[in-house]
Scaffold this motif. Structure first.
Motif, PDB file in Angstrom:
ATOM      1  N   ASP A   9      61.389 -18.151  57.248  1.00 25.95           N
ATOM      2  CA  ASP A   9      62.392 -19.077  57.783  1.00 25.95           C
ATOM      3  C   ASP A   9      63.766 -18.422  57.847  1.00 25.95           C
ATOM      4  N   LYS A  12      63.889 -15.949  60.715  1.00 25.40           N
ATOM      5  CA  LYS A  12      63.945 -16.655  62.002  1.00 25.40           C
ATOM      6  C   LYS A  12      65.337 -17.236  62.251  1.00 25.40           C
ATOM      7  N   THR A  13      65.955 -17.750  61.207  1.00 22.54           N
ATOM      8  CA  THR A  13      67.269 -18.376  61.329  1.00 22.54           C
ATOM      9  C   THR A  13      68.373 -17.354  61.557  1.00 22.54           C
ATOM     10  N   GLN A  15      67.993 -13.985  62.394  1.00 25.50           N
ATOM     11  CA  GLN A  15      67.621 -12.843  63.227  1.00 25.50           C
ATOM     12  C   GLN A  15      67.259 -11.623  62.396  1.00 25.50           C
ATOM     13  N   THR A  51      53.874 -10.269  61.133  1.00 29.23           N
ATOM     14  CA  THR A  51      54.798 -11.358  61.432  1.00 29.23           C
ATOM     15  C   THR A  51      56.234 -10.892  61.559  1.00 29.23           C
ATOM     16  N   ILE A  52      56.586  -9.853  60.820  1.00 31.71           N
ATOM     17  CA  ILE A  52      57.949  -9.326  60.830  1.00 31.71           C
ATOM     18  C   ILE A  52      57.915  -7.811  60.935  1.00 31.71           C
ATOM     19  N   GLY A  67      62.578 -10.397  62.540  1.00 31.74           N
ATOM     20  CA  GLY A  67      61.423 -11.119  63.060  1.00 31.74           C
ATOM     21  C   GLY A  67      60.931 -10.476  64.346  1.00 31.74           C
TER      22      GLY A  67
END
Length: 68
Positions: A9, A12-13, A15, A51-52, A67
């Motif tokens: 999270d 994603k928030t 960057q 995922t990252i 991300g």
């Protein structure tokens, strides 16, 4: 799982984040070490899952997490 979800999270928030910044809220050196270890393990799991992405530009330097 909770640490993995929080890390995902945050990436994603924001960057991109650094591994060191994930331990900024620690009050003691011991707490900081624990946070770094737990977040590093979560980082490894997210890298394994694809995922990252993570980069380290200098040996021994901070790890930047981005991300995909």
């Amino acid at each position: 799982e909770t640490v993995i979800e929080k890390l995902l999270d945050r990436v994603k928030t924001m960057q991109a984040v650094t591994l060191q910044s994930l331990a900024d809220g620690a009050k003691t050196i011991e707490e900081r070490k624990k946070l770094l270890i737990v977040n590093f393990l979560a980082l490894l799991e997210l890298l394994r899952a694809g995922t990252i992405n993570a980069e380290q530009h200098v040996d021994g330097g901070d790890i930047q997490i981005v991300g995909l």
